[in-house]
Design a protein around this motif. Structure first.
Motif, short mmCIF file in Angstrom:
data_model
loop_
_atom_site.label_atom_id
_atom_site.label_comp_id
_atom_site.label_asym_id
_atom_site.label_seq_id
_atom_site.Cartn_x
_atom_site.Cartn_y
_atom_site.Cartn_z
N MET A 40 -14.00 84.37 10.86
CA MET A 40 -13.04 84.25 9.75
C MET A 40 -13.66 84.86 8.50
N ASP A 42 -13.31 87.49 5.14
CA ASP A 42 -12.35 88.12 4.24
C ASP A 42 -12.70 89.60 4.08
N GLN A 46 -17.05 87.84 3.42
CA GLN A 46 -17.32 86.43 3.13
C GLN A 46 -16.48 85.55 4.05
N ARG A 47 -17.04 84.42 4.44
CA ARG A 47 -16.32 83.51 5.33
C ARG A 47 -15.26 82.71 4.58
N TYR A 48 -14.07 82.63 5.18
CA TYR A 48 -13.05 81.70 4.65
C TYR A 48 -12.85 80.54 5.61
N THR A 362 -2.28 91.04 4.62
CA THR A 362 -3.38 90.14 4.32
C THR A 362 -4.69 90.93 4.43
N PRO A 363 -5.61 90.68 3.51
CA PRO A 363 -6.83 91.50 3.48
C PRO A 363 -7.92 91.04 4.45
N LEU A 364 -7.62 90.05 5.30
CA LEU A 364 -8.70 89.54 6.14
C LEU A 364 -9.23 90.62 7.09
#
Lengths: 395, 395
Positions: A40, A42, A46-48, A362-364
Motif C-alpha cells: 500500500m 502512495d 510512502q505507506r498508506y 488515484t495516485p496510488l
C-alpha cells in the motif's frame, strides 16, 4: 499510423524495468523487520497502510526470483525473494492449509476468501524460486499448492458458489486461465508429473467454450457446456483478461512450435482490441457488455494499468509468431498510449487507475491488487521478446 | 451564491415525482406475469436483465405503499405494492428464514449473502403496507423481519465477519443507521413494543463513536469503543452515507421537538459537505480518505445519484430545524448541480452514475442497487418539507 521501428524499443523496456520500476519496489516495498512486502504505497512510495495482501506477496517473490534467474544473479534479488518466501511460509497458510487473502504486517490473519487465487501466486512464487535455485523444498511447495488449487477448482462445491448453481449453472474464465498458466510453469520444474493433459484441456476449453467467433468476443462467464448465460453476467467481456489469456497460449504455442494453436489464439487478440480499445480517448476499457447494453460495473470504462501490460505482451507475441505488420502497428499504438499515460515521471513506477479520458483517478502506486507484478513482468517479457526479434523483422 | 427562493421549488419536486419519476417505474418496472419488479432497466426503460434483486423489491413496495398513503390513495399504487409483497412473501425467504439477495424473474434463488440488508428493506416494505392499510399480517411480518435483523446485527459472529475480529476488532456505521431508521418506523406501527431504547442507543453510538469532531468527519468503520482503526478502512468517509444518517436523526429530532439533538446532528451535515463536495467539478464524491491518502475504491470520485438525494433531504431538514440561511444556500447549490446533471430529459428518471467531471458513465436507469427508491423518496420528502415551510422562511 505509428512508424517507429519496434526494435528500437528494447532499451525503453529494459531501462524502465531496471532503472525505474524495480528500484521503486526495492526501495519502498520490502519490510526489513518482518520480511514480506508492503504494497500500500502512495505516489512517492510512502505507506498508506501496513497490511500485507497475500496475492502480492506471491507475485513479488515471483518477480525477484525471476529477475535473479533471467536478468542477472544479483544477491539482493534472491534475498528479497527468500525473505518473502519465509513470510509466506510462516503467515499465509491457515491451519487447514488454505491461504489467507490478507494478513497484518506482522502476519496475523485478516481475511480468508472463498477463492483459491492466493494459491495461484504461491505456485508462481515457489515455482520461480525452484527455477532460480533448484531448491527441492520450494519445488515441493509449488507442487503442493498446485495440487490444492486444482483440487479446489475441479471439485464441485469445494468453493462455495456465489450464485446458486442449481438455478443458474455457469463457469468462469479465471480459474481456467490460472490453471493453464500454472500447469505450463509446473511443466518446467516437475518433469516427474504429466502437466500436458491439463494444459491441453484448458486450451481446448477456453477456445471452444469462452471464445465466441460469431459475436467476436471472449466471455468471462459461460454455461458449463459453453452456452450463453442470460443477463449481464453472461455478456461481460474483460478485454485485459482475454488478451492475457491469449499470450499465455501464444507462449505455449511458441514453445511447442505449434502454428495451428497460434492461428486458433490470434482471434482473441483481435477481439480484445476490437471490443476493448476506446476509439474516443484511446486505451483499453476495463469491462464491456458485448451486446452494447449498459455496463453494470461502476469502473467499467476506467483505464487500468494491467490490461495495457497484457496487451503489449500479447501483441508482441502475436507479431513474433506471425511477422504480420498489423500486430507491430497495434503494439506501437498500445505502447504509445500506455507510456504517455501510466508512468509517473516524477516519482517513478506507474499509476494504476485512470479515468476514461486518461486523467488520474488515484495516485496510488500499490494496493491490494497493484504491486510489483504486471508492470515489471510486461517490461521484462517485452524486453526479451523485442531483443529476440530477428533484425529484419524489428521494423 | 444562489438566490432563488427555495419555496418556489415545491412544484419542481412534486412534478418531477408525479409526472416523471414515478411514471417511469410504473411503466417499466412491474412484472405483470409473476409480480415483483424488474429493475435492470436501460436508459429508455428496456430490460437488460430479468433477475430481481431483493433490496429493490422491498424498496419498490415501500415506495408505492408510501405514495398511496402520503400522496393520494390511487388503487394502482396499492396494487403494485401488494403484488410486490406477494412476490416477496413467496420467493425472498430461504427455508431458514434468511432472505436471498437476488432471485430469478420467476423467483428461483440466485444469491444468498452474509449480510441482512434485504431484511432492512423488507421491514420498510411490510411496514409501509401496514401504515397504508392497517393490515395486521403486514405489521406482523414487519415485526418479524425487524427482530431477525436486530438479532443478526447484535449477536457476535451471527454474520460471519469479513475481517478476522480477533486480529482487528471493528464495527460499521451501516447496521446502526439501518437499525435507527427501522426502529423509528416500527415505533409508528407497533405501539405495543419499546423502540425508543433502540433509537436512543443508535443515536448515541453514532454520535459518540462515528462522528469525529477533531478531524471534522464521520467514519464508516471504527473500533468497537469508537477508537481509530489503522489503515485505509479506518479512514474512509462516505459523505452520502453520513448525510443520510444526519437526516434520519434530524427527522427524529423534529418529531421529538428535540433542539439539543438537532445541534448534535448538524455538524454531520457540515462535515459531509466539507469533505464530500468537489470544489473543482461540483457534486458529492463517493468515498473520501479523511487524511488525504490515496483512495482505494476505484469508484471513489464518481458522482452517484443517491448521495445527492440524501444531501438534499438533509439540507432541507437542517434549514427547517434552524432557519439558518446557509442551509438554504447549500440546498440550492446541491439542488442546482443535481438537477443539472442527473435527470434524463429525453427518457425520464435520472441517470445514476457520472464520472467525476459530471459526464455520464453508464446510461442505466436501474440495476442491482438503483431502483424506485432514492430519487422518488427524495422528491417526496423534499416536496413535503418545502410545502410545510412557513411562507416567511421559504426565501
Amino acid at each position: 499510423m505509428p512508424t517507429q521501428p519496434i526494435g528500437d524499443l528494447v532499451s525503453v523496456y529494459r531501462d524502465a524495468l531496471l532503472d525505474d520500476v524495480v528500484p521503486f519496489w526495492e526501495r519502498h516495498s520490502p519490510d526489513p523487520d518482518r520480511g514480506g512486502f508492503f504494497t500500500m504505497l502512495d505516489r512517492s512510495g510512502q505507506r498508506y497502510g501496513d497490511d500485507k495482501p497475500i496475492w502480492l506477496q506471491g507475485r513479488a517473490i515471483w518477480l525477484f526470483a525471476t529477475l535473479y534467474r533471467l536478468v542477472e544473479p544479483r544477491p539482493q534479488w534472491l534475498e528479497l525473494a527468500q525473505r518473502g518466501r519465509e513470510f509466506l511460509d510462516r503467515h499465509a497458510f491457515a491451519p487447514d492449509g488454505k491461504m489467507y487473502f490478507s494478513v497484518t504486517h506482522d502476519g496475523k490473519p485478516l481475511q480468508m476468501r472463498r477463492y483459491v487465487f492466493c494459491e495461484v501466486f504461491a505456485v508462481m512464487a515457489y515455482g520461480a524460486l525452484a527455477l532460480a535455485t533448484d531448491d527441492e523444498t520450494a519445488r515441493e511447495q509449488a507442487r503442493r499448492c498446485y495440487r490444492r488449487f486444482v483440487e479446489y477448482i475441479t471439485t464441485p462445491g469445494k468453493i462455495a458458489p456465489k450464485i446458486d448453481t442449481t438455478t443458474r449453472p455457469m463457469k468462469g474464465l479465471s480459474p481456467l486461465m490460472c490453471w493453464l498458466s500454472l500447469a505450463e510453469m509446473m511443466r518446467g520444474i516437475d518433469p516427474t508429473t504429466d502437466y500436458d493433459t491439463a494444459i491441453n484441456r484448458c486450451v481446448d476449453e477456453i477456445l471452444t467454450h469462452f471464445v465466441d467467433h460469431d459475436r467476436r468476443c471472449v466471455l468471462e462467464t459461460v454455461a458449463p457446456d459453453g452456452g450463453i448465460v442470460d443477463g449481464p453476467d453472461g455478456r461481460v467481456m474483460n478485454p485485459g483478461h482475454a488478451i492475457e489469456c491469449a499470450w499465455f497460449m501464444l507462449d505455449i504455442a511458441q514453445r511447442r512450435g505449434d502454428g495451428t494453436l497460434v492461428q486458433r489464439v490470434l482471434p482473441i487478440v483481435d477481439y480484445a482490441l476490437e471490443r476493448g480499445w476506446d476509439t474516443e480517448h484511446g486505451g483499453l476499457l476495463y469491462f464491456v457488455d458485448i451486446d452494447g447494453r449498459p455496463p453494470v460495473q461502476l469502473e467499467h470504462d476506467m483505464k487500468l494499468w494491467w490490461p495495457h501490460n497484457e496487451a503489449l505482451i500479447a501483441l508482441l507475441y502475436a507479431y513474433r509468431a506471425t511477422g504480420e505488420q498489423r500486430y507491430a502497428d497495434d503494439f506501437l499504438k498500445v505502447h504509445e498510449w500506455t507510456f504517455n499515460h501510466f508512468p509517473d515521471r516524477e516519482h517513478g513506477e506507474w499509476f494504476g487507475y485512470l479515468h476514461r479520458d486518461g486523467s488520474l483517478s488515484t495516485p496510488l502506486k500499490g494496493g491490494t491488487w497493484k504491486g510489483p507484478f504486471h508492470v515489471p513482468r510486461c517490461l521484462l517479457l517485452c524486453w526479451r521478446a523485442l531483443e529476440a526479434l530477428p533484425a529484419s523483422s524489428a521494423r
